[in-house]
Design a protein around this motif. Structure first.
Motif, mmCIF file in Angstrom:
data_model
loop_
_atom_site.group_PDB
_atom_site.id
_atom_site.type_symbol
_atom_site.label_atom_id
_atom_site.label_comp_id
_atom_site.label_asym_id
_atom_site.label_seq_id
_atom_site.Cartn_x
_atom_site.Cartn_y
_atom_site.Cartn_z
ATOM 1 N N ARG A 228 0.835 -1.212 0.000
ATOM 2 C CA ARG A 228 0.000 0.000 0.000
ATOM 3 C C ARG A 228 0.865 1.256 0.000
ATOM 4 O O ARG A 228 0.578 2.217 -0.713
ATOM 5 C CB ARG A 228 -0.928 -0.010 1.229
ATOM 6 C CG ARG A 228 -1.739 1.266 1.363
ATOM 7 C CD ARG A 228 -2.851 1.128 2.355
ATOM 8 N NE ARG A 228 -3.858 0.209 1.855
ATOM 9 C CZ ARG A 228 -4.911 -0.186 2.554
ATOM 10 N NH1 ARG A 228 -5.096 0.266 3.764
ATOM 11 N NH2 ARG A 228 -5.781 -1.021 2.047
ATOM 12 N N MET A 232 0.804 4.030 -2.878
ATOM 13 C CA MET A 232 0.468 5.422 -2.550
ATOM 14 C C MET A 232 1.617 6.360 -2.910
ATOM 15 O O MET A 232 1.388 7.454 -3.428
ATOM 16 C CB MET A 232 0.131 5.551 -1.050
ATOM 17 C CG MET A 232 -1.261 5.081 -0.689
ATOM 18 S SD MET A 232 -2.563 5.817 -1.709
ATOM 19 C CE MET A 232 -2.451 7.537 -1.236
ATOM 20 N N PHE A 235 1.635 6.655 -6.622
ATOM 21 C CA PHE A 235 0.448 7.385 -7.065
ATOM 22 C C PHE A 235 0.637 8.891 -6.833
ATOM 23 O O PHE A 235 0.380 9.705 -7.730
ATOM 24 C CB PHE A 235 -0.780 6.874 -6.299
ATOM 25 C CG PHE A 235 -1.992 7.731 -6.470
ATOM 26 C CD1 PHE A 235 -2.697 7.740 -7.668
ATOM 27 C CD2 PHE A 235 -2.427 8.561 -5.447
ATOM 28 C CE1 PHE A 235 -3.810 8.541 -7.829
ATOM 29 C CE2 PHE A 235 -3.529 9.367 -5.593
ATOM 30 C CZ PHE A 235 -4.226 9.364 -6.791
ATOM 31 N N MET A 284 -6.396 12.591 -10.517
ATOM 32 C CA MET A 284 -6.233 11.423 -9.633
ATOM 33 C C MET A 284 -6.664 10.153 -10.348
ATOM 34 O O MET A 284 -5.970 9.135 -10.301
ATOM 35 C CB MET A 284 -7.053 11.616 -8.354
ATOM 36 C CG MET A 284 -6.510 12.686 -7.431
ATOM 37 S SD MET A 284 -7.692 13.184 -6.168
ATOM 38 C CE MET A 284 -7.745 11.722 -5.156
ATOM 39 N N SER A 287 -4.174 9.320 -13.109
ATOM 40 C CA SER A 287 -2.917 8.828 -12.524
ATOM 41 C C SER A 287 -3.072 7.382 -12.069
ATOM 42 O O SER A 287 -2.163 6.560 -12.238
ATOM 43 C CB SER A 287 -2.502 9.694 -11.330
ATOM 44 O OG SER A 287 -2.296 11.015 -11.752
ATOM 45 N N ALA A 288 -4.234 7.084 -11.497
ATOM 46 C CA ALA A 288 -4.478 5.703 -11.037
ATOM 47 C C ALA A 288 -4.527 4.751 -12.237
ATOM 48 O O ALA A 288 -4.008 3.634 -12.161
ATOM 49 C CB ALA A 288 -5.776 5.640 -10.242
ATOM 50 N N ALA A 368 -11.865 7.977 -9.106
ATOM 51 C CA ALA A 368 -10.472 7.973 -8.648
ATOM 52 C C ALA A 368 -10.291 6.988 -7.497
ATOM 53 O O ALA A 368 -9.307 6.242 -7.453
ATOM 54 C CB ALA A 368 -10.048 9.374 -8.221
ATOM 55 N N LEU A 372 -7.938 3.781 -7.691
ATOM 56 C CA LEU A 372 -6.789 3.677 -6.781
ATOM 57 C C LEU A 372 -6.823 2.343 -6.033
ATOM 58 O O LEU A 372 -5.784 1.685 -5.854
ATOM 59 C CB LEU A 372 -6.806 4.853 -5.804
ATOM 60 C CG LEU A 372 -5.544 5.075 -4.984
ATOM 61 C CD1 LEU A 372 -4.316 5.172 -5.872
ATOM 62 C CD2 LEU A 372 -5.664 6.314 -4.126
ATOM 63 N N ALA A 375 -5.708 -0.184 -8.400
ATOM 64 C CA ALA A 375 -4.250 -0.114 -8.583
ATOM 65 C C ALA A 375 -3.539 -0.886 -7.474
ATOM 66 O O ALA A 375 -2.585 -1.628 -7.727
ATOM 67 C CB ALA A 375 -3.795 1.341 -8.599
ATOM 68 N N GLU A 376 -4.035 -0.725 -6.243
ATOM 69 C CA GLU A 376 -3.413 -1.443 -5.130
ATOM 70 C C GLU A 376 -3.610 -2.947 -5.285
ATOM 71 O O GLU A 376 -2.694 -3.740 -5.046
ATOM 72 C CB GLU A 376 -3.998 -0.970 -3.799
ATOM 73 C CG GLU A 376 -3.183 -1.491 -2.625
ATOM 74 C CD GLU A 376 -3.828 -1.218 -1.283
ATOM 75 O OE1 GLU A 376 -4.636 -0.286 -1.186
ATOM 76 O OE2 GLU A 376 -3.518 -1.967 -0.331
#
Lengths: 388, 252
Positions: A228, A232, A235, A284, A287-288, A368, A372, A375-376
């Motif tokens: 994580r 983060m 990100f 955001m 980007s994710a 977002a 995100l 993404a994780e």
């Protein structure tokens, strides 16, 4: 959190030392956009001057060649006129762009000496056709007025005591300032969103797929950083570069619009604040997406290839915005990317409502957050992370 | 407390069993080598040990911490050197060590002292402010060692530490590993270089196609299998274990 910030610091340190990132994120927008608008301004001005000096080439078809209107038009120095007998032939030539306009002057039956039927054939989609139309209107207006005056004098009217029966004047209000306003409200949002992605793409691919390609991902994973924290940190780094790219592009675009000759009087702190607020969750989300794609790809090249379709979608949305196809209402502002683009446009036009802003912001923030989390999840997958 | 205890470890990727029920222990202060050709499962096994990936079955303990349950505690106890140098080219050696020192929670004072000690010992002090990208392969390899030792872990896991290095750099890496062992570090390394394993390792594990064919001291294995060297030990061990007989028959 402190470990996340350590990773963020490391990634940004690498970013500022990467010539390609600095070039694309900072130097390119600051140089390219002003230059682009300056060139566009110069081209528009040159075109306007060319059209103002245009002497249209007109094919004239008339039943009576000695009619005063026909003679007047044929001899007017503001036109180059070729008289043709065959109307079909003249119209076909005009359609083939062999002339700027075709003018057909006929008579209205039983309408007396002043009963003219005038047809102007032009290609309205062609600036030359539009300029020819404006010039023909001027000429016809002047000739008709002269004919009417002659008739009135013949009827014994003292023309010095009479005002002209009507006056028509066409004034083209399109100038550089109005064109710049169009660029400001329609192109600016598109370029800003494009700059988010262009800033995030290369850098994001490098710090995700690039880590795998260089084998540094194992180093990072064997440290005390959790998945994580790594996600983060990366990100936030991608988001920072994307936002820097957006702000710098915004400055470059505004300088460009000013250089173009337009004003940005409508851009107050409040408008700029709204635009940034609307773009933040979108940045955001994008980007994710870059992080997801970069984590999945084996190499930077592969990541870039996967991101191209996303870029194309934004380009298409941008084009539809610029040509005015997209004009959402209410809940339609919740459509990802398109809604945000339209909301930024409305903000710049000064007509964004709170409801529209709410839909655009809410949907982008939700998107977002989902991206995100995805993404994780992707980054935790061993199969993805050590995909060979 | 044993540095490493591997108990019936299996790791699968889809239908592929990269590591299949292996068990061994690494004793404190020794250099243990996992020997095997490419694709034997060495890197997968080391990645599980380092907490990079989770075991599918079985258990791995590092200083009594289960890697599956307590990966953070495990990582704090070990330094992992991947097959690639795993360095960031746009950072300097000093920045690299400071970054990882901070990640491992060292104080700024500890980091400064540790950076100086490692960089001076490895002959990198004068290069500390150069970008990693301009360092030679040997200098990078030394920095990789420094990077995985910055938090002074008692256990070092080295994946093919001499692969792709020229003879001079490889020799320097060997000397460094021996020096680490002399200072009390436990080293677990993987290699396909039988000669290197013979020079370095107190004990070895022969790994082939995910199975552990034999574990022991090189001398004992030579005697047990009637082999002259570790290469012969490798072939006889996999033949004895019934693994890939057609390949094992290359040596009689």
């Amino acid at each position: 959190m402190s470990e996340t910030l350590l990773l963020l610091h490391k990634e940004l340190l690498q970013a500022v030392r990467d010539r390609r990132t600095v070039l694309l994120t900072v130097l390119f927008p600051l140089i390219f956009y002003p230059l682009m608008f300056w060139v566009m301004g110069a081209m528009v001005e040159r075109e306007q001057m060319r059209l103002a000096d245009l002497v249209p080439y007109v094919l004239l078809v008339a039943e009576e060649l000695d009619d005063p209107l026909v003679v007047g038009v044929a001899e007017d120095p503001r036109l180059v006129v070729r008289v043709m007998a065959d109307a079909e032939q003249a119209l076909a030539a005009q359609r083939r762009a062999q002339a700027d306009a075709a003018l057909v002057i006929g008579r209205i039956d039983d309408a007396g000496e002043l009963g003219y039927r005038v047809q102007i054939h032009v290609d309205g989609g062609d600036p030359l056709g539009q300029a020819a139309l404006a010039r023909l209107r001027e000429v016809l207006q002047a000739q008709l007025q002269a004919i009417v005056s002659d008739r009135l004098v013949a009827l014994g009217v003292d023309m010095e005591q009479v005002e002209p029966p009507f006056s028509l004047e066409v004034i083209d209000t399109a100038d550089r300032a109005s064109f710049a306003q169009l660029l400001f409200t329609r192109m600016l949002p598109y370029f800003l969103v494009l700059s988010i992605l262009s800033g995030a793409m290369g850098f994001g691919a490098e710090i995700t797929a690039g880590e795998k390609e260089r084998g540094t991902i194992s180093t990072l994973l064997s440290s005390r950083l959790s998945h994580r924290q790594i996600v983060m940190g990366k990100f936030l780094a991608v988001l920072t570069v994307a936002l820097v790219s957006t702000v710098v592009s915004g400055i470059g675009l505004l300088v460009g619009i000013l250089a173009f000759g337009g004003g940005i009087g409508g851009l107050g702190l409040s408008t700029a604040g709204w635009a940034l607020l609307l773009l933040l969750p979108l940045a955001m989300a994008l980007s994710a997406i870059v992080l997801i794609v970069g984590s999945y790809a084996r190499t930077q090249k592969e990541a870039s290839a996967y991101l191209v379709p996303l870029l194309m979608i934004i380009v298409l949305l941008g084009i539809s915005l610029i040509v005015g196809v997209t004009d959402p209402e209410g809940m339609q502002f919740a459509i990802p990317v398109a809604g945000s683009l339209a909301a930024v446009q409305r903000a710049l036009e000064g007509r964004l409502t709170l409801g529209e802003a709410g839909w655009a912001l809410g949907s982008s923030v939700a998107l977002a957050a989902v991206l995100l989390a995805t993404a994780e999840r992707v980054f935790r997958s061993e199969r993805v992370l050590f995909r060979m | 407390m044993k540095p490493v205890v591997v108990d019936d470890l299996t790791k699968t990727f889809g239908h592929v069993r990269a590591v299949d029920g292996i068990s061994f222990e690494v004793r404190s202060g020794e250099i243990f080598g996992l020997l095997g050709p490419n694709g034997a499962g060495k890197t997968t096994a080391l990645r599980v040990l380092a907490g990079l990936i989770r075991p599918t079955e079985g258990r791995v303990l590092v200083f009594d911490h289960d890697v599956a349950d307590r990966p953070a505690e495990v990582r704090a106890q070990l330094g992992f050197l991947a097959a690639e140098t795993g360095l960031y080219e746009r950072l300097t050696p000093m920045e690299t060590l400071v970054f990882f020192g901070r990640i491992f929670g060292l104080s700024e004072r500890q980091i400064a002292a540790r950076c100086r000690e490692l960089l001076e010992t490895l002959g990198l002090w004068d290069l500390r402010h150069r970008r990693v990208g301009v360092l030679s392969v040997g200098e990078r390899q030394k920095l990789s060692f420094a990077r995985c030792m910055v938090h002074d872990p008692p256990l070092l896991i080295l994946d093919e530490p001499t692969a792709g290095l020229d003879v001079f750099v490889a020799e320097a890496a060997v000397e460094l590993i021996l020096e680490l062992s002399r200072t009390g570090k436990t080293v677990l390394l993987s290699t396909h270089d039988m000669h290197l394993a013979g020079r370095l390792c107190g004990r070895v594990g022969i790994l082939h196609r995910g199975h552990l064919a034999a574990v022991g001291e090189p001398a004992c294995l030579r005697e047990e299998l009637g082999a002259d060297d570790l290469t012969e030990v490798f072939f006889r061990a996999i033949r004895r274990a019934g693994l890939s007989p057609e390949e094992a028959n290359l040596v009689r």
